[in-house]
Design a protein around this motif. Structure first.
Motif, PDB file in Angstrom:
ATOM      1  N   LEU A  58       0.817  -1.222   0.000  1.00 38.32           N
ATOM      2  CA  LEU A  58       0.000   0.000   0.000  1.00 38.32           C
ATOM      3  C   LEU A  58       0.848   1.268   0.000  1.00 38.32           C
ATOM      4  N   LYS A  59       2.088   1.137  -0.458  1.00 39.34           N
ATOM      5  CA  LYS A  59       2.951   2.321  -0.516  1.00 39.34           C
ATOM      6  C   LYS A  59       2.321   3.372  -1.421  1.00 39.34           C
ATOM      7  N   GLY A  60       2.217   4.579  -0.909  1.00 35.34           N
ATOM      8  CA  GLY A  60       1.607   5.669  -1.662  1.00 35.34           C
ATOM      9  C   GLY A  60       0.144   5.887  -1.347  1.00 35.34           C
ATOM     10  N   ALA A  61      -0.478   4.935  -0.648  1.00 34.63           N
ATOM     11  CA  ALA A  61      -1.896   5.074  -0.284  1.00 34.63           C
ATOM     12  C   ALA A  61      -2.030   5.853   1.019  1.00 34.63           C
ATOM     13  N   ILE A  62      -3.041   6.687   1.074  1.00 35.19           N
ATOM     14  CA  ILE A  62      -3.321   7.481   2.277  1.00 35.19           C
ATOM     15  C   ILE A  62      -4.760   7.204   2.705  1.00 35.19           C
ATOM     16  N   TYR A  63      -4.934   6.856   3.979  1.00 33.94           N
ATOM     17  CA  TYR A  63      -6.253   6.527   4.499  1.00 33.94           C
ATOM     18  C   TYR A  63      -6.599   7.435   5.678  1.00 33.94           C
ATOM     19  N   TYR A  64      -7.857   7.865   5.696  1.00 30.97           N
ATOM     20  CA  TYR A  64      -8.406   8.601   6.825  1.00 30.97           C
ATOM     21  C   TYR A  64      -9.462   7.709   7.462  1.00 30.97           C
ATOM     22  N   ALA A 118       0.975   1.694   4.168  1.00 30.26           N
ATOM     23  CA  ALA A 118       0.111   2.851   3.945  1.00 30.26           C
ATOM     24  C   ALA A 118       0.377   3.950   4.969  1.00 30.26           C
ATOM     25  N   LYS A 119       0.021   5.160   4.604  1.00 26.63           N
ATOM     26  CA  LYS A 119       0.017   6.270   5.558  1.00 26.63           C
ATOM     27  C   LYS A 119      -1.401   6.403   6.085  1.00 26.63           C
ATOM     28  N   VAL A 120      -1.572   6.393   7.401  1.00 26.56           N
ATOM     29  CA  VAL A 120      -2.905   6.353   7.996  1.00 26.56           C
ATOM     30  C   VAL A 120      -3.090   7.504   8.972  1.00 26.56           C
ATOM     31  N   TYR A 121      -4.194   8.216   8.812  1.00 22.68           N
ATOM     32  CA  TYR A 121      -4.600   9.242   9.772  1.00 22.68           C
ATOM     33  C   TYR A 121      -5.831   8.738  10.518  1.00 22.68           C
ATOM     34  N   ILE A 122      -5.695   8.534  11.821  1.00 25.54           N
ATOM     35  CA  ILE A 122      -6.832   8.153  12.654  1.00 25.54           C
ATOM     36  C   ILE A 122      -7.437   9.458  13.167  1.00 25.54           C
ATOM     37  N   ILE A 123      -8.614   9.789  12.682  1.00 24.53           N
ATOM     38  CA  ILE A 123      -9.178  11.124  12.929  1.00 24.53           C
ATOM     39  C   ILE A 123      -9.748  11.235  14.344  1.00 24.53           C
TER      40      ILE A 123
END
Length: 356
Positions: free
Chosen positions: A132-138, A181-186
């Protein structure tokens, strides 16, 4: 990882001698075995060793990772099983010992991430691959702070929607990060972490990214988390970005519902995202409950969070907190782990499709 370290040490002029390395143990699948059960029977925690087991045995697994009775499967190596000794007899004079130690630590640390938000039992996160390199999840778990969401009395104890949605969200974040992946837990809680308990204690100390107190007003709460996501989206404009919102529904106690999905009617990417996760659930239900029809649906809905956030998104209802059957789905931590895994599988498919 060890190969990287060895190559690095060789480059520095360090003599390396490996004393011994243990081969993988094997086990034969018998009737009733599944990947989770065969790992547990052999003293391996599924949440830690599942991915490695699948990678080792992918040629002998059914579609959806089912086992074949009578087939021999390799078991993942534990830290204890792996290399028993490494001898480093000589270091060249040109490279100080401290420099070598620091460089080795840097290489190792690149493969593991420690984040206290996941709790001590789920740290560090091992970076298994870069799928998931390059994927960004919120990731947004429903409600939080002064609003616990739907509530129910379970054997004399109150259980709330926000705690169970948050636990599934953390488990999902853990999996996404482990795949690069890069993940932001809101919506976050600093002291809950991933919990393997049946009853998740209700509290009100959640906050909104980055460190904002969650307001009491529903309108302000929704605007706050929408703004957090949209600001981040604009910061990463041009990247593959997806928003996953998790809730637990509240309906009549007699209403047993399968996991279902909403998306924005104007978003083709959002619809495809929802369908990919829905397909993952359908496949898993067919695998684990072949005599039961999966009734989870994909549909549009005009909720504020769906209409107002910028990334392609899916809004997931995990079950009915008042229904006894649905309670089993969320109260058992193994089921929460499975929910996160099945969502994750759908996200992997969605990312792969968009790369093409």
């Amino acid at each position: 990882m060890l190969k990287q370290i060895f190559c690095f040490l060789f480059f520095l002029g360090i003599n390396i001698f490996v004393i011994a390395q243990t081969s993988h143990k094997t086990v034969v699948a018998v009737n009733g075995d599944g990947v989770y059960s065969i790992l547990r029977k052999n003293g391996l925690e599924p949440t830690k060793y599942l991915k490695e087991f699948i990678e080792l045995n992918k040629k002998n697994l059914r579609t959806n990772n089912g086992l074949l009775i009578g087939k021999t499967y390799f078991l993942p190596l534990t830290q204890k099983d792996s290399i028993t000794a490494i001898k480093i007899p000589k270091i060249t004079d040109s490279v100080p010992t401290e420099t070598i130690s620091e460089r080795i630590d840097t290489i190792v640390s690149q493969e593991k991430i420690y984040d206290p938000i996941f709790g001590k039992d789920y740290n560090p996160i091992v970076i298994e691959n870069k799928k998931l390199k390059g994927a960004i999840y919120y990731l947004i778990s429903g409600h939080g702070g002064p609003d616990p969401g739907a509530m129910e009395n379970y054997n004399g104890t109150l259980i709330s929607e926000d705690e169970y949605a948050y636990d599934v969200t953390l488990r999902l974040a853990h999996k996404l990060i482990s795949h690069g992946a890069k993940v932001y837990i809101i919506i976050k809680d600093k002291n809950d972490g991933i919990r393997d308990d049946k009853i998740l204690e209700v509290d009100h100390d959640e906050f909104c990214f980055p460190e904002n107190q969650i307001p009491l007003s529903q309108k302000l709460r929704l605007r706050q988390r929408t703004k957090a996501v949209n600001n981040l989206f604009l910061k990463h404009k041009g990247a593959y970005q997806r928003l996953i919102v998790t809730h637990v529904d509240s309906r009549n106690k007699n209403k047993n519902i399968d996991v279902f999905f909403y998306h924005d009617s104007k978003s083709k990417s959002g619809k495809k995202l929802a369908e990919n996760i829905h397909n993952s659930f359908r496949d898993k239900y067919n695998e684990h409950q072949p005599n039961r029809i999966y009734d989870g649906s994909v549909s549009t809905r005009g909720l504020y969070l769906i209409k107002s956030t910028l990334p392609a998104m899916v809004y997931i209802e995990l079950g009915n907190i008042k229904n006894k059957k649905d309670q089993k789905r969320i109260l058992n931590y193994k089921n929460r782990e499975a929910l996160a895994e099945w969502i994750h599988n759908g996200l992997l498919v969605d990312f792969d499709e968009n790369k093409k």
